[in-house]
Design a protein around this motif. Structure first.
Motif, mmCIF file in Angstrom:
data_model
loop_
_atom_site.group_PDB
_atom_site.id
_atom_site.type_symbol
_atom_site.label_atom_id
_atom_site.label_comp_id
_atom_site.label_asym_id
_atom_site.label_seq_id
_atom_site.Cartn_x
_atom_site.Cartn_y
_atom_site.Cartn_z
ATOM 1 N N SER A 1 -14.381 -10.832 2.537
ATOM 2 C CA SER A 1 -13.627 -10.814 3.798
ATOM 3 C C SER A 1 -12.125 -10.765 3.554
ATOM 4 N N TYR A 2 -11.643 -11.441 2.507
ATOM 5 C CA TYR A 2 -10.215 -11.386 2.196
ATOM 6 C C TYR A 2 -9.844 -10.072 1.495
ATOM 7 N N MET A 3 -10.814 -9.439 0.845
ATOM 8 C CA MET A 3 -10.538 -8.185 0.152
ATOM 9 C C MET A 3 -10.448 -6.996 1.112
ATOM 10 N N ILE A 4 -11.190 -7.044 2.215
ATOM 11 C CA ILE A 4 -11.300 -5.896 3.109
ATOM 12 C C ILE A 4 -9.942 -5.409 3.619
ATOM 13 N N PRO A 5 -9.006 -6.292 4.043
ATOM 14 C CA PRO A 5 -7.701 -5.766 4.496
ATOM 15 C C PRO A 5 -6.974 -4.957 3.426
ATOM 16 N N PHE A 6 -7.100 -5.352 2.161
ATOM 17 C CA PHE A 6 -6.463 -4.587 1.093
ATOM 18 C C PHE A 6 -7.138 -3.225 0.937
ATOM 19 N N VAL A 7 -8.468 -3.210 1.055
ATOM 20 C CA VAL A 7 -9.197 -1.943 0.977
ATOM 21 C C VAL A 7 -8.783 -1.033 2.126
ATOM 22 N N ALA A 8 -8.685 -1.615 3.326
ATOM 23 C CA ALA A 8 -8.337 -0.818 4.496
ATOM 24 C C ALA A 8 -6.935 -0.241 4.366
ATOM 25 N N ALA A 9 -5.971 -1.093 4.020
ATOM 26 C CA ALA A 9 -4.588 -0.622 3.906
ATOM 27 C C ALA A 9 -4.449 0.410 2.796
ATOM 28 N N GLY B 1 -6.825 2.169 1.188
ATOM 29 C CA GLY B 1 -7.644 3.364 1.384
ATOM 30 C C GLY B 1 -7.070 4.313 2.411
ATOM 31 N N LEU B 2 -6.586 3.761 3.529
ATOM 32 C CA LEU B 2 -6.018 4.619 4.569
ATOM 33 C C LEU B 2 -4.736 5.293 4.093
ATOM 34 N N LEU B 3 -3.894 4.561 3.352
ATOM 35 C CA LEU B 3 -2.665 5.160 2.841
ATOM 36 C C LEU B 3 -2.967 6.276 1.840
ATOM 37 N N ILE B 4 -3.934 6.055 0.971
ATOM 38 C CA ILE B 4 -4.294 7.096 -0.003
ATOM 39 C C ILE B 4 -4.881 8.309 0.717
ATOM 40 N N ALA B 5 -5.737 8.063 1.696
ATOM 41 C CA ALA B 5 -6.312 9.172 2.451
ATOM 42 C C ALA B 5 -5.228 9.965 3.187
ATOM 43 N N LEU C 1 4.856 8.682 -1.494
ATOM 44 C CA LEU C 1 5.121 7.285 -1.176
ATOM 45 C C LEU C 1 3.855 6.584 -0.679
ATOM 46 N N PHE C 2 3.147 7.234 0.260
ATOM 47 C CA PHE C 2 1.898 6.654 0.770
ATOM 48 C C PHE C 2 0.899 6.447 -0.362
ATOM 49 N N ASN C 3 0.795 7.442 -1.243
ATOM 50 C CA ASN C 3 -0.186 7.366 -2.325
ATOM 51 C C ASN C 3 0.128 6.226 -3.285
ATOM 52 N N GLN C 4 1.387 6.071 -3.616
ATOM 53 C CA GLN C 4 1.749 5.050 -4.595
ATOM 54 C C GLN C 4 1.646 3.641 -4.005
ATOM 55 N N ILE C 5 1.968 3.495 -2.713
ATOM 56 C CA ILE C 5 1.767 2.186 -2.070
ATOM 57 C C ILE C 5 0.280 1.871 -1.981
ATOM 58 N N GLY C 6 -0.520 2.859 -1.563
ATOM 59 C CA GLY C 6 -1.957 2.640 -1.450
ATOM 60 C C GLY C 6 -2.603 2.313 -2.783
ATOM 61 N N THR C 7 -2.155 2.989 -3.831
ATOM 62 C CA THR C 7 -2.694 2.723 -5.169
ATOM 63 C C THR C 7 -2.376 1.299 -5.606
ATOM 64 N N LEU C 8 -1.150 0.841 -5.326
ATOM 65 C CA LEU C 8 -0.794 -0.537 -5.658
ATOM 66 C C LEU C 8 -1.646 -1.531 -4.874
ATOM 67 N N ALA C 9 -1.888 -1.230 -3.582
ATOM 68 C CA ALA C 9 -2.736 -2.115 -2.781
ATOM 69 C C ALA C 9 -4.135 -2.205 -3.377
ATOM 70 N N LEU D 1 -15.450 1.415 -3.784
ATOM 71 C CA LEU D 1 -14.139 2.043 -3.602
ATOM 72 C C LEU D 1 -13.198 1.728 -4.761
ATOM 73 N N SER D 2 -13.387 0.556 -5.382
ATOM 74 C CA SER D 2 -12.530 0.202 -6.505
ATOM 75 C C SER D 2 -12.835 1.050 -7.740
ATOM 76 N N ILE D 3 -14.038 1.662 -7.785
ATOM 77 C CA ILE D 3 -14.382 2.535 -8.903
ATOM 78 C C ILE D 3 -13.654 3.863 -8.778
ATOM 79 N N GLY D 4 -13.576 4.386 -7.538
ATOM 80 C CA GLY D 4 -12.829 5.611 -7.291
ATOM 81 C C GLY D 4 -13.595 6.889 -7.532
ATOM 82 N N ALA D 5 -14.845 6.808 -7.975
ATOM 83 C CA ALA D 5 -15.632 8.020 -8.192
ATOM 84 C C ALA D 5 -15.933 8.705 -6.865
ATOM 85 N N THR D 6 -16.113 10.022 -6.930
ATOM 86 C CA THR D 6 -16.422 10.780 -5.709
ATOM 87 C C THR D 6 -17.684 10.244 -5.051
ATOM 88 N N ALA D 7 -18.695 9.909 -5.859
ATOM 89 C CA ALA D 7 -19.939 9.380 -5.300
ATOM 90 C C ALA D 7 -19.696 8.073 -4.553
#
Length: 493
Positions: A146-154, A156-160, A191-199, A343-349
């Protein structure tokens, strides 16, 4: 009777508030009083200490660790999942009443009322129902998620967004600290990509830190974060974070049992426990545990990368069925956690799995909204009202929107939505749709890879589930009696 309650689910969006409402309605019907603290994603307003002190019993309806449990020390406590509170709030209140009756005379002290209560937080669980190790383990893991999900959301959306603006080659852009042009779309994409990657780099440490926090409270956060960071360093990834969090929590819980002089006790939580815990957990993760888990993660990544054709479709169907089966319950959360962790793995699958899970999770509410709109006579007036709300809930990836229908007719509704969601999951994987965002439903479609096929998978699954529901409801049961004309006029539109 007067009760206080805390409700909390992993995402803190739907179940948290549905459980609170169910408890309030059940208490009102029984002539009792209940005050509920909802520990949701938007934060919470703590229960006043005076109300806790005046309560006959405490109810924890939570799938994650309850924050600040020590406030309830000395009170009889009943624990259950949020789904139990939604489905049987009256029964949960009955258990709380029984727990209050069993409370020993003189033990009914308000939290923090005496020094002994503060020194013995275990008083908070002297009368507890339904808190076996399996339940506790699920709560610990779900707290981390539950605490990890906001980081995934922020992240993931920035990278997308960065891919949508600058293409997939944006990952090769130079650091924005060196070259950033406010007038360049490519610079903003970088900028979005690098912030999202750090998140995203915080995912595993946050997961581990808050699993540890759920087990042993604040002194365990630092060892958990350290263990999670070591898991990333050695390549142990998501699985390593899970193990590091459990290990850190266990180590701190063990250290807290050691009796120390009163002069040292004051610095134990802020200095000694974090120091020793970080040292022990970090050393074990670096030297003993990390590498074997890293090998397992490598095998998992290879398996996901190699998924194709029938295997991918079968996995999508399985995850889709799990998402629909209990509509936000433990089985649903297992599938969702598997997708988010990938999502933390990053593979296409892994991105395909996330897309399949979200698409499948939208199907049950949308299918029942469609079915109740097309053949309203097969549904009660209350179900038809729920159907109108289910359009938005389904579009928002809130699978719980199907609960009112499943509660009234589980044997017909649940198999039907499982079939529809499994169909969508299989089709989404087959079509190769991808998604980095862990939530958002239909509103993050612009960030989906292969969006037309993704939407087609959702539509097909919704139609399949709606047809299955309508067919099942016509078997062995007459249509719902419609209200007389004068009564129908009184029913709000």
């Amino acid at each position: 009777m007067k009760y206080v309650a805390v409700t909390a689910c992993p995402t803190g969006i739907a179940h948290t508030y549905m459980a609170a409402e169910a408890l309030e309605q059940a208490a009102k019907a029984a002539g009792d009083e209940v005050l509920v603290e909802t520990q949701g994603s938007a934060g919470s307003t703590p229960l006043p200490a005076a109300d806790i002190a005046a309560a006959d019993a405490v109810i924890f309806a939570a799938d994650v660790g309850v924050r600040d449990r020590e406030r309830f020390a000395g009170k009889p406590v009943v624990e259950a999942s949020v789904k139990q509170a939604i489905n049987d709030a009256a029964g949960l209140l009955g258990r709380a009443k029984d727990a209050a009756a069993e409370q020993p005379a003189g033990a009914h002290e308000p939290a923090g009322a005496s020094e002994s209560a503060a020194e013995e937080p275990e008083l908070a669980s002297k009368v507890v129902a339904g808190t076996g190790f399996g339940t506790r383990l699920r709560q610990w893991l779900m707290t981390g998620v539950s605490y990890m999900i906001p980081f995934v959301a922020a992240g993931g959306l920035l990278i997308a967004l960065s891919f949508a603006l600058g293409g997939y080659q944006i990952t090769d852009a130079p650091p924005v600290t060196d070259t950033f042009d406010a007038a360049s779309l490519v610079s903003w994409a970088a900028l979005f990509n690098q912030i999202g990657t750090l998140a995203f780099e915080f995912l595993v440490p946050v997961l581990a830190g808050f699993i540890a926090f759920a087990i042993a409270d604040r002194p365990a956060i630092a060892p958990g974060f350290v263990g999670g960071a070591v898991a990333v360093t050695v390549g142990a990834g998501f699985l390593g974070g899970l193990v590091a969090g459990l290990l850190a929590g266990a180590v701190i819980a063990g250290l807290k049992r050691i009796k120390v002089p009163r002069g040292v006790a004051g610095i134990m939580p802020v200095v000694v426990l974090p120091l020793l815990g970080s040292l022990v957990v970090g050393a074990l993760m670096f030297v003993l545990i990390g590498k074997p888990i890293a090998l397992a993660m490598t095998a998992l990544t290879g398996w996901l990368t190699g998924l194709s054709g029938a295997n991918a479709a079968l996995l999508g169907a399985l995850l889709g069925a799990m998402i629909a089966f209990d509509m936000g319950g433990p089985i649903n959360k297992v599938a969702y956690t598997f997708a988010v962790g990938g999502l933390s793995i990053g593979a296409t699958a892994s991105l395909e799995i996330m897309a399949a899970v979200m698409a499948a999770g939208m199907v049950p509410p949308l299918a029942l909204a469609l079915a109740s709109a097309v053949r309203g006579k097969l549904f009660t007036p209350a179900e038809r009202a729920s159907g109108r709300a289910a359009w938005l809930l389904g579009a928002s990836f809130i699978t719980e929107g199907a609960i009112p229908f499943a509660a009234g007719d589980p044997l017909r509704v649940i198999p039907s939505i499982v079939i529809g969601s499994a169909t969508t999951g299989a089709l989404s994987m087959t079509f190769g749709a991808t998604l980095r965002a862990p939530h958002g439903g239909i509103f993050v479609t612009p960030l989906v890879g292969n969006p037309l096929a993704y939407l087609a998978a959702i539509v097909i699954g919704v139609v399949v589930a709606a047809l299955a529901v309508l067919f099942a409801k016509q078997l062995g049961r007459p249509a719902v009696e419609q209200p007389a004309p004068e009564a129908a006029a009184a029913v709000p539109a």
